[in-house]
Design a protein around this motif. Structure first.
Motif, PDB file in Angstrom:
ATOM      1  N   GLU A 133       0.880  -1.162   0.000  1.00 15.82           N
ATOM      2  CA  GLU A 133       0.000   0.000   0.000  1.00 15.82           C
ATOM      3  C   GLU A 133       0.918   1.212   0.000  1.00 15.82           C
TER       4      GLU A 133
ATOM      5  N   LEU B 145      -4.947  -5.575  -8.286  1.00 10.00           N
ATOM      6  CA  LEU B 145      -5.336  -4.303  -7.678  1.00 10.00           C
ATOM      7  C   LEU B 145      -6.616  -4.504  -6.889  1.00 10.00           C
TER       8      LEU B 145
ATOM      9  N   ASP C  76      -9.213  -2.346  -4.605  1.00  6.78           N
ATOM     10  CA  ASP C  76      -9.604  -0.985  -4.235  1.00  6.78           C
ATOM     11  C   ASP C  76     -10.978  -1.058  -3.580  1.00  6.78           C
TER      12      ASP C  76
ATOM     13  N   THR D 217     -13.655  -3.552  -5.033  1.00  5.55           N
ATOM     14  CA  THR D 217     -13.330  -3.864  -6.423  1.00  5.55           C
ATOM     15  C   THR D 217     -11.985  -4.562  -6.515  1.00  5.55           C
TER      16      THR D 217
END
Length: 97
Positions: free
Chosen positions: A11, A36, A38, A41
């Motif tokens: 991160e 990825l 997020d 998602t």
């Protein structure tokens, strides 16, 4: 992110020790993303991940611990001793775009 032959979970603000990389004139390096996450998602599509770059600031170069390699064959008088220290770089993740 992909760091050498390994993958690291990072991160912003994470400090990672990885295989030696060369930085640009500002002391930064860009690394490719592997996955990825997020919030809710999760992106794993190769086309979308090609646009994602992880930027990191090089904190310094260092060397890993010494590894001693010894080979020995019984009754033949064969002995071989060898050492190795891996070249490493410590980086701090500054952004994920």
């Amino acid at each position: 992110m992909r760091a050498g032959g390994r993958q690291e979970k990072v991160e912003v603000g994470t400090i990672v020790t990885m295989d030696r990389v060369t930085a640009d004139e500002n002391g930064n390096v860009e690394l490719p993303a592997v996955l990825l996450v997020d919030g809710k998602t999760i992106t794993s599509d190769a086309e979308k991940l090609a646009k994602v770059k992880v930027t990191a600031e090089v904190l310094g170069d260092l060397r890993g611990p010494k590894i001693v390699i010894q080979k020995f064959k019984n009754k033949t008088g064969y002995k071989k001793r060898q050492g190795h220290r891996q070249e490493l770089t410590r980086v701090k993740v500054t952004g994920i775009k």
